[in-house]
Motif scaffolding. Structure first.
Motif, PDB file in Angstrom:
ATOM      1  N   ASP A   1      -1.705  -6.021  -3.342  1.00  8.88           N
ATOM      2  CA  ASP A   1      -1.915  -4.742  -2.670  1.00  8.88           C
ATOM      3  C   ASP A   1      -0.630  -3.928  -2.599  1.00  8.88           C
ATOM      4  O   ASP A   1      -0.228  -3.438  -1.558  1.00  8.88           O
TER       5      ASP A   1
ATOM      6  N   HIS B   1      -6.859  -4.722  -3.893  1.00 14.59           N
ATOM      7  CA  HIS B   1      -6.813  -3.263  -4.029  1.00 14.59           C
ATOM      8  C   HIS B   1      -6.455  -2.833  -5.444  1.00 14.59           C
ATOM      9  O   HIS B   1      -6.980  -1.834  -5.923  1.00 14.59           O
TER      10      HIS B   1
ATOM     11  N   HIS C   1       0.831  -1.218   0.000  1.00 11.44           N
ATOM     12  CA  HIS C   1       0.000   0.000   0.000  1.00 11.44           C
ATOM     13  C   HIS C   1       0.862   1.264   0.000  1.00 11.44           C
ATOM     14  O   HIS C   1       0.887   2.023   0.969  1.00 11.44           O
TER      15      HIS C   1
ATOM     16  N   ASN D   1     -11.890  -6.788  -7.611  1.00 13.60           N
ATOM     17  CA  ASN D   1     -12.198  -6.811  -6.185  1.00 13.60           C
ATOM     18  C   ASN D   1     -13.642  -7.262  -5.984  1.00 13.60           C
ATOM     19  O   ASN D   1     -14.240  -7.008  -4.965  1.00 13.60           O
TER      20      ASN D   1
ATOM     21  N   THR E   1      -3.101   1.296  -3.172  1.00 10.53           N
ATOM     22  CA  THR E   1      -4.408   1.397  -2.525  1.00 10.53           C
ATOM     23  C   THR E   1      -5.549   1.259  -3.528  1.00 10.53           C
ATOM     24  O   THR E   1      -6.564   0.648  -3.225  1.00 10.53           O
ATOM     25  N   ASN E   2      -5.370   1.806  -4.745  1.00  7.08           N
ATOM     26  CA  ASN E   2      -6.447   1.779  -5.735  1.00  7.08           C
ATOM     27  C   ASN E   2      -6.036   1.228  -7.100  1.00  7.08           C
ATOM     28  O   ASN E   2      -6.836   1.236  -8.021  1.00  7.08           O
TER      29      ASN E   2
END
Length: 188
Positions: free
Chosen positions: A73, A105, A44, A143, A76-77
């Motif tokens: 991950d 993520h 992250h 996701n 984050t996006n």
């Protein structure tokens, strides 16, 4: 690494949530060790302490392991700008091969499959060998519950395991598949 006595398990906030003792295993020595590798996830890069933590992890791995597996991950996006920060740190601080797969993520970005290789150098799923061992990397494409893996990916996984039936295989993925009421493994 040589002298390790346990594996630490940490949550995404860096808090230790468990440890796995190496117990009755023969401690590795430089004389009997085949090789060693690092395995991390939930980097992250957008979290406040993540850049410094990831840099420290990569610097630790350099010289202590042969390669690193990043099990999802990274961001984050899963956006291109977030993945570029991840790639920048790998390029700058890793002095060994880094094998990464997307986690849930990265799956927040519906376009992840179109940009993944640009920032990790690897597709959604792949395998590689080290010595006589096979490392199987299975990434998440989304996701969405029930749609974490593609049908082609699951078929590839089956075929890869079958083709390497008599070898030692290490499998890596991010989201733990859940068992349904019938005892069958269902993703999501």
């Amino acid at each position: 690494p040589v002298g390790a006595r346990r594996i630490g398990v940490y949550n995404s906030k860096g808090r230790q949530v468990g440890r796995i003792p190496l117990g009755g295993l023969t401690p590795p020595t430089t004389a009997n060790r085949l090789y060693s590798f690092g395995a991390i996830s939930d980097v992250h890069m957008q979290y406040e302490t993540a850049p410094a933590d990831f840099k420290a992890a990569l610097e630790y791995f350099n010289g202590n392991v042969d390669f690193v597996c990043v099990c999802g991950d990274m961001t984050t996006n899963g956006t291109a700008s977030e993945l570029s920060v991840y790639k920048q740190y790998v390029d700058q601080y890793a002095k060994l091969p880094v094998y990464a797969i997307p986690g849930n993520h990265e799956g927040y970005n519906s376009g992840i499959l179109g940009i993944l290789e640009t920032y990790t150098g690897k597709p959604l799923y792949y395998s590689f060998t080290h010595g006589n061992d096979v490392f199987i990397m299975v990434g998440n494409k989304s996701n969405t519950k029930g749609a974490l893996f593609t049908t082609a990916e699951l078929q590839w996984l089956y075929e890869t395991l079958e083709a390497n039936r008599n070898k030692r295989c290490f499998g890596f993925q991010h989201v733990f598949p859940k068992t349904n009421s019938l005892g069958l493994c269902a993703n999501g």
